[in-house]
Scaffold this motif. Structure first.
Motif, PDB file in Angstrom:
ATOM      1  N   LYS A  28       0.828  -1.208   0.000  1.00 43.55           N
ATOM      2  CA  LYS A  28       0.000   0.000   0.000  1.00 43.55           C
ATOM      3  C   LYS A  28       0.860   1.254   0.000  1.00 43.55           C
ATOM      4  N   ILE A  29       1.915   1.249   0.792  1.00 42.13           N
ATOM      5  CA  ILE A  29       2.763   2.438   0.855  1.00 42.13           C
ATOM      6  C   ILE A  29       3.542   2.598  -0.455  1.00 42.13           C
ATOM      7  N   SER A  30       3.930   1.506  -1.074  1.00 44.64           N
ATOM      8  CA  SER A  30       4.596   1.576  -2.381  1.00 44.64           C
ATOM      9  C   SER A  30       3.658   2.168  -3.420  1.00 44.64           C
ATOM     10  N   ASP A  31       2.435   1.724  -3.374  1.00 50.74           N
ATOM     11  CA  ASP A  31       1.434   2.210  -4.296  1.00 50.74           C
ATOM     12  C   ASP A  31       1.223   3.718  -4.117  1.00 50.74           C
ATOM     13  N   SER A  32       1.149   4.140  -2.865  1.00 47.64           N
ATOM     14  CA  SER A  32       0.988   5.566  -2.587  1.00 47.64           C
ATOM     15  C   SER A  32       2.183   6.354  -3.095  1.00 47.64           C
ATOM     16  N   LEU A  33       3.361   5.779  -2.929  1.00 50.24           N
ATOM     17  CA  LEU A  33       4.569   6.474  -3.387  1.00 50.24           C
ATOM     18  C   LEU A  33       4.539   6.625  -4.908  1.00 50.24           C
ATOM     19  N   TYR A  34       4.158   5.557  -5.575  1.00 48.79           N
ATOM     20  CA  TYR A  34       4.042   5.612  -7.040  1.00 48.79           C
ATOM     21  C   TYR A  34       3.077   6.729  -7.439  1.00 48.79           C
ATOM     22  N   ASN A  35       1.930   6.748  -6.783  1.00 48.76           N
ATOM     23  CA  ASN A  35       0.940   7.786  -7.082  1.00 48.76           C
ATOM     24  C   ASN A  35       1.500   9.186  -6.844  1.00 48.76           C
ATOM     25  N   LYS A  36       2.245   9.320  -5.777  1.00 49.87           N
ATOM     26  CA  LYS A  36       2.833  10.626  -5.460  1.00 49.87           C
ATOM     27  C   LYS A  36       3.787  11.079  -6.551  1.00 49.87           C
ATOM     28  N   LEU A  37       4.562  10.143  -7.099  1.00 52.43           N
ATOM     29  CA  LEU A  37       5.540  10.507  -8.129  1.00 52.43           C
ATOM     30  C   LEU A  37       4.828  10.934  -9.410  1.00 52.43           C
ATOM     31  N   ILE A  38       3.754  10.227  -9.745  1.00 47.83           N
ATOM     32  CA  ILE A  38       2.968  10.621 -10.913  1.00 47.83           C
ATOM     33  C   ILE A  38       2.391  12.011 -10.678  1.00 47.83           C
ATOM     34  N   GLN A  39       1.899  12.204  -9.463  1.00 46.04           N
ATOM     35  CA  GLN A  39       1.279  13.481  -9.118  1.00 46.04           C
ATOM     36  C   GLN A  39       2.299  14.620  -9.213  1.00 46.04           C
ATOM     37  N   ALA A  40       3.504  14.354  -8.732  1.00 42.42           N
ATOM     38  CA  ALA A  40       4.552  15.366  -8.802  1.00 42.42           C
ATOM     39  C   ALA A  40       4.814  15.706 -10.263  1.00 42.42           C
ATOM     40  N   ASP A  41       4.818  14.699 -11.115  1.00 39.80           N
ATOM     41  CA  ASP A  41       5.029  14.879 -12.543  1.00 39.80           C
ATOM     42  C   ASP A  41       3.927  15.755 -13.134  1.00 39.80           C
ATOM     43  N   ILE A  42       2.689  15.486 -12.722  1.00 37.96           N
ATOM     44  CA  ILE A  42       1.564  16.285 -13.196  1.00 37.96           C
ATOM     45  C   ILE A  42       1.741  17.749 -12.792  1.00 37.96           C
ATOM     46  N   PHE A  86       4.384  19.285 -12.107  1.00 36.71           N
ATOM     47  CA  PHE A  86       5.593  19.855 -12.694  1.00 36.71           C
ATOM     48  C   PHE A  86       5.329  20.410 -14.091  1.00 36.71           C
ATOM     49  N   LYS A  87       4.326  19.874 -14.759  1.00 34.50           N
ATOM     50  CA  LYS A  87       3.993  20.347 -16.108  1.00 34.50           C
ATOM     51  C   LYS A  87       3.570  21.796 -16.049  1.00 34.50           C
ATOM     52  N   ARG A  88       3.929  22.530 -17.102  1.00 31.44           N
ATOM     53  CA  ARG A  88       3.663  23.958 -17.085  1.00 31.44           C
ATOM     54  C   ARG A  88       2.223  24.294 -17.473  1.00 31.44           C
ATOM     55  N   SER A  89       1.742  23.706 -18.547  1.00 28.96           N
ATOM     56  CA  SER A  89       0.429  24.139 -19.034  1.00 28.96           C
ATOM     57  C   SER A  89      -0.706  23.328 -18.431  1.00 28.96           C
ATOM     58  N   GLY A  90      -1.835  23.965 -18.336  1.00 29.69           N
ATOM     59  CA  GLY A  90      -3.009  23.315 -17.789  1.00 29.69           C
ATOM     60  C   GLY A  90      -3.405  22.087 -18.586  1.00 29.69           C
ATOM     61  N   SER A  91      -3.352  22.213 -19.917  1.00 30.56           N
ATOM     62  CA  SER A  91      -3.802  21.070 -20.709  1.00 30.56           C
ATOM     63  C   SER A  91      -2.872  19.872 -20.542  1.00 30.56           C
ATOM     64  N   GLU A  92      -1.586  20.140 -20.400  1.00 34.23           N
ATOM     65  CA  GLU A  92      -0.653  19.022 -20.160  1.00 34.23           C
ATOM     66  C   GLU A  92      -0.967  18.327 -18.840  1.00 34.23           C
ATOM     67  N   LYS A  93      -1.286  19.118 -17.851  1.00 36.25           N
ATOM     68  CA  LYS A  93      -1.620  18.533 -16.540  1.00 36.25           C
ATOM     69  C   LYS A  93      -2.856  17.659 -16.652  1.00 36.25           C
ATOM     70  N   ILE A  94      -3.862  18.183 -17.356  1.00 37.46           N
ATOM     71  CA  ILE A  94      -5.113  17.442 -17.483  1.00 37.46           C
ATOM     72  C   ILE A  94      -4.896  16.149 -18.272  1.00 37.46           C
ATOM     73  N   ILE A  95      -4.134  16.240 -19.358  1.00 34.80           N
ATOM     74  CA  ILE A  95      -3.857  15.040 -20.165  1.00 34.80           C
ATOM     75  C   ILE A  95      -3.121  13.992 -19.333  1.00 34.80           C
ATOM     76  N   MET A  96      -2.154  14.432 -18.552  1.00 36.22           N
ATOM     77  CA  MET A  96      -1.416  13.473 -17.720  1.00 36.22           C
ATOM     78  C   MET A  96      -2.328  12.798 -16.717  1.00 36.22           C
TER      79      MET A  96
END
Length: 197
Positions: free
Chosen positions: A112-126, A128-138
């Motif tokens: 569960k904690i690994s899964d949360s960490l994975y989600n957090k990294l994806i979220q950080a990536d989202i 980090f994106k500059r434009s709104g549409s990139e965030k939404i697409i991610m």
DNA sequence: TCATTAATTCGCC
DNA sequence: GGCGAATTAATGA
């Protein structure tokens, strides 16, 4: 079953929460480990009282912010019931003792904690994106990853515009504008206000 | 069903 | 890209 492990101990108790109730607040020292029996809860960061960032949504048969049992830090986030909930709580000391005796519980937590960490990294990536549409697409790609049908527009997004705003950190208006732009670009479709991606 | 609240959209800055 | 107001949807009594 984790559930049985937790309930058979007479150290735990089950508490009912109504939709909207705060389960714990940022800044508090964790005293309990929480495990959801029934219902759904969100873990959020707050910006004043107008805006919030959804960090995680936890549902039945899951713990709530498991890391807090081990981190020995005040909660950095707040947990709020999204529906009426029935949630077990057990003092952290007792929980840790229980963990030390159960391989199943250890494995559950690792997963569960690994899964949360994975989600957090994806979220950080989202974020980090500059434009709104990139965030939404991610975010849409992330949500669609477990959807079997990979063809375009086969995935109905059940989130509201506000949900998307709270997940990406964008304002609602920005979400609406970008979603419309993406529809024009034929990246997604809108049918009856619902997004298909 | 009606009333209240929340979500969505739009026009303007 | 945000604010306020108007519209629409959802929720609850």
């Amino acid at each position: 079953m984790i559930k049985e492990l937790l309930t058979k101990s007479d150290l735990s108790e089950t508490i009912k929460y109504s939709s909207g109730d705060i389960i714990f607040s940022a800044g508090e020292r964790p005293s309990y480990f929480f495990y959801i029996f029934k219902g759904k809860a969100k873990v959020i960061s707050r910006d004043g009282d107008s805006r919030e960032l959804i960090q995680e949504v936890s549902t039945a048969e899951e713990g709530l912010a498991e890391f807090s049992a081990f981190a020995n830090e005040p909660y950095p986030v707040t947990a709020v019931a999204l529906t009426d909930c029935s949630i077990l709580r057990i003092r952290i000391d007792d929980f840790l003792t229980l963990v030390s005796t159960s391989e199943e519980l250890k494995l559950y937590l690792l997963n569960k904690i690994s899964d949360s960490l994975y989600n957090k990294l994806i979220q950080a990536d989202i974020h980090f994106k500059r434009s709104g549409s990139e965030k939404i697409i991610m975010l849409l790609n992330y949500l669609k990853r477990k959807h079997d049908d990979k063809t375009p527009f086969s995935f109905k997004v059940l989130l509201s515009r506000k949900n998307i705003a709270d997940l990406t950190g964008l304002r609602i208006e920005t979400v609406i504008r970008n979603v419309k732009k993406l529809e024009k670009e034929k990246v997604l479709r809108i049918i009856n206000h619902k997004i298909y991606y």
